[in-house]
Design a protein around this motif. Structure first.
Motif, short mmCIF file in Angstrom:
data_model
loop_
_atom_site.label_atom_id
_atom_site.label_comp_id
_atom_site.label_asym_id
_atom_site.label_seq_id
_atom_site.Cartn_x
_atom_site.Cartn_y
_atom_site.Cartn_z
N TYR A 54 0.94 -1.33 -0.08
CA TYR A 54 -0.08 -0.16 -0.12
C TYR A 54 1.00 1.18 0.08
CZ TYR A 54 -3.72 -3.35 1.62
OH TYR A 54 -4.31 -4.31 1.32
N ALA A 55 0.72 2.32 -0.93
CA ALA A 55 1.67 3.32 -1.14
C ALA A 55 0.68 4.61 -1.33
CB ALA A 55 2.46 2.93 -2.37
N ARG A 72 -7.21 2.49 2.08
CA ARG A 72 -7.54 1.03 1.56
C ARG A 72 -7.05 0.15 2.31
NH1 ARG A 72 -5.52 2.33 -2.80
NH2 ARG A 72 -3.48 1.44 -2.99
N LEU A 73 -5.80 0.47 2.78
CA LEU A 73 -5.25 -0.65 3.83
C LEU A 73 -6.43 -0.83 5.03
CD1 LEU A 73 -1.50 -0.82 5.23
CD2 LEU A 73 -3.56 -1.06 6.81
N ASP A 496 -19.98 -1.26 -14.41
CA ASP A 496 -18.92 -1.39 -13.32
C ASP A 496 -17.72 -2.21 -13.87
OD1 ASP A 496 -19.77 -0.29 -11.11
OD2 ASP A 496 -20.84 -1.70 -10.20
N THR A 497 -17.83 -2.89 -15.08
CA THR A 497 -16.69 -3.32 -15.93
C THR A 497 -15.67 -2.36 -15.99
OG1 THR A 497 -17.90 -5.05 -16.82
CG2 THR A 497 -15.89 -4.57 -17.92
N TYR A 498 -16.01 -1.17 -16.17
CA TYR A 498 -14.80 -0.10 -16.32
C TYR A 498 -14.47 0.89 -14.96
CZ TYR A 498 -16.66 -0.67 -21.17
OH TYR A 498 -16.95 -0.94 -22.38
N ARG A 499 -14.71 0.10 -13.83
CA ARG A 499 -14.74 0.61 -12.70
C ARG A 499 -13.10 0.14 -12.12
NH1 ARG A 499 -14.49 0.37 -7.46
NH2 ARG A 499 -14.79 -1.78 -7.26
N PHE A 500 -12.52 1.10 -11.47
CA PHE A 500 -11.16 0.70 -10.97
C PHE A 500 -11.04 1.68 -9.72
CE2 PHE A 500 -10.75 0.38 -15.49
CZ PHE A 500 -10.19 -0.60 -15.67
N ASP A 501 -10.34 0.66 -8.71
CA ASP A 501 -10.15 1.33 -7.40
C ASP A 501 -9.22 2.12 -7.28
OD1 ASP A 501 -12.19 -0.15 -5.93
OD2 ASP A 501 -10.79 -1.97 -5.91
#
Length: 519
Positions: A54-55, A72-73, A496-501
């Motif tokens: 995690y950065a 996120r961590l 949601d296929t196009y979603r990225f965290d």
């Protein structure tokens, strides 16, 4: 004598660990790569296997807002999604320089409560819950927070000195002016465009006169106001009839003309610290006595006598009005629109300017209370849009930097804000404000299309309050999206296929799939 951190546990069972690394925007001794090297050396001695990283690069440690890696961590740990038993950080300060030491302890406690312990690899103590360990952690946390407080004072003092020397500290130049990059000796280098910043620490920025046609417009605005007696609204109408646009490429309004008429940079003055946002706390508007100024820092494009005459006219308009008359105008405006904002006041010809209300009654919020208006969602909408406008240049820069680090060639059109990737695909970044329905659900509006349609739109969904980005949607222009796309917390699979965290995950797709196919 070896410290507890040097002990080897090579005979112990292998444990799974995650590393957390952070580098703020300050110039630090340890980069995230060096932190990771030290952490992995520590893990090897302890027989830990690092399975997750995690950065937060270029992120302040003052609070958790904007630190997507730490958020996120914590979410993975508290949500039961962590596939590790230990979190490794370089030292206490990399975990955070929170002004409240209890906040730092709280995030560590959240991990501990979920069965994941936190270890600090470069500290001279074992984080084992002992009295000695807890005392040292408390002192380290206070020292980390105090370091940021002292650094803030030093940075502020340094910025004040730069202002007094005539150097510009952030913000666009404005219509009729340009930002000039100079080296440490004051030798001119190049003009900076929109969203462009210096790349060498010792370089400085000054304001210089812009194109002659823009200078002529600024001088016409002042002469029309002072000599011809035209109002800001009449001047705006005149400029719009001639198809003259502002520095942002937009039509003129009463408010934008007013801002030209009251800004001292047009007489060469460098004014700073009108507002404060120290240590990531609430932004406040400072009293004029706290402003930092340097007179004659830049070449003036407006004569001082003409500027003073304009200020006298502006002050005189409200000086002739009683408190009751000014408030009565505001009540009528409130009755007409149902809400109030500084922008609305500046755009209303019959009203004194918002600065006149601030000067007369102390602040806009106090003025609102005097007319019985409590700012609610409508006012918050205006403020949230303002916050988004402020964050947009930084987030665009983050996007470009991630693309370049992924190996892409990127150029930015400073006028449209559209980036060209690998000389073949254009991309734009949208910030989508978070709203809440009456039932409590979250919604985001993605506005696609426009006169400069890019091949790819990266829509960043903001968290409530616009403090941080929640996630990203990669939307190809040719997919047939509605120009006003409403996005919920959970959407159908086709969307949601196009979603990225994270941007990293989005750029990983760009590396694996030819950009032309993505578009």
């Amino acid at each position: 004598m070896a410290t507890p951190q040097d002990e080897s546990n090579s005979g112990s069972p292998e444990l799974r660990a995650a590393e957390y690394v952070r580098m703020s925007t300050e110039h630090q001794r340890y980069s995230t790569e060096n932190q990771s090297d030290a952490i992995r050396s520590y893990a090897a001695r302890r027989n830990y296997t690092i399975v997750r990283t995690y950065a937060d690069e270029g992120k302040s440690g003052l609070n958790i807002d904007g630190r997507a890696g730490l958020r996120r961590l914590i979410a993975d740990v508290t949500g039961g999604q962590a596939d590790f038993e230990i979190v490794l950080a370089y030292d206490v300060s990399r975990w955070g320089r929170f002004q409240d030491a209890d906040e730092s302890a709280y995030y560590e406690y959240q991990c501990k409560r979920s069965g994941v312990r936190v270890e600090y690899c470069a500290e001279p103590f074992e984080n084992d819950g002992s009295l000695g360990s807890d005392i040292q952690k408390m002192l380290k946390r206070k020292m980390a927070g105090e370091y940021s407080r002292e650094l803030s004072i030093k940075v502020f003092a340094g910025q004040c000195r730069l202002i007094e020397k005539g150097f510009r500290q952030g913000g666009p130049a404005g219509f009729g002016l340009r930002r000039q990059l100079v080296d440490e000796g004051g030798v001119r280098k190049t003009l900076l465009g929109r969203l462009e910043h210096k790349s060498i620490q010792t370089d400085r920025v000054v304001l210089v006169p812009g194109p002659s046609d823009e200078i002529d417009v600024v001088r016409r605005i002042y002469r029309s106001f002072v000599e011809d007696g035209r109002s800001e609204g009449e001047i705006a109408d005149l400029l719009n009839s001639e198809a003259v646009l502002t520095d942002l490429g937009r039509p003129w309004t009463r408010g934008t003309v007013h801002q030209v008429l009251i800004n001292e940079k047009y007489i060469g003055n460098n004014v700073w610290n009108r507002g404060s946002f120290k240590l990531k706390q609430k932004r406040v508007r400072n009293d004029p006595s706290m402003w930092i100024r340097s007179e004659g820092a830049f070449p003036a494009i407006i004569d001082r006598l003409l500027f003073d005459a304009a200020q006298a006219i502006i002050r005189g308009r409200s000086a002739k009005m009683s408190d009751a008359a000014m408030l009565d105008l505001l009540r009528r405006l409130l009755a007409q629109h149902g809400y109030l904002s500084g922008l609305m006041i500046d755009e209303t010809p019959s009203c004194p300017s918002s600065s006149a209300y601030r000067s007369r009654f102390g602040s806009l919020l106090r003025t609102y209370s005097l007319v019985g208006y409590a700012p609610d969602r409508d006012f918050a909408y205006v403020e949230s849009n303002r916050r988004l406008r402020q964050q947009h240049p930084r987030l665009v820069e983050d996007m470009l930097e991630h693309l370049r680090s992924a190996g892409a060639s990127v150029s930015l059109n400073s006028e449209t804000g559209i980036a060209t990737i690998n000389h073949e695909v254009t991309a734009a970044l949208l910030l989508c404000r978070c709203t809440q329905t009456e039932a409590g659900s979250l919604r985001w509006l993605v506005r696609l299309g426009g006169p400069n349609q890019p091949d790819i739109t990266i829509a960043a969904r903001m968290e409530p309050g616009e403090g941080a980005v929640r996630d990203y949607y990669l939307l190809p222009a040719l997919h047939g999206w509605n120009p006003r796309l409403h996005v919920a917390e959970r959407n159908e699979a086709s969307l949601d296929t196009y979603r990225f965290d994270t941007l990293e995950a989005l750029y990983e797709l760009m590396r694996r799939v030819p950009l032309a196919e993505v578009a």
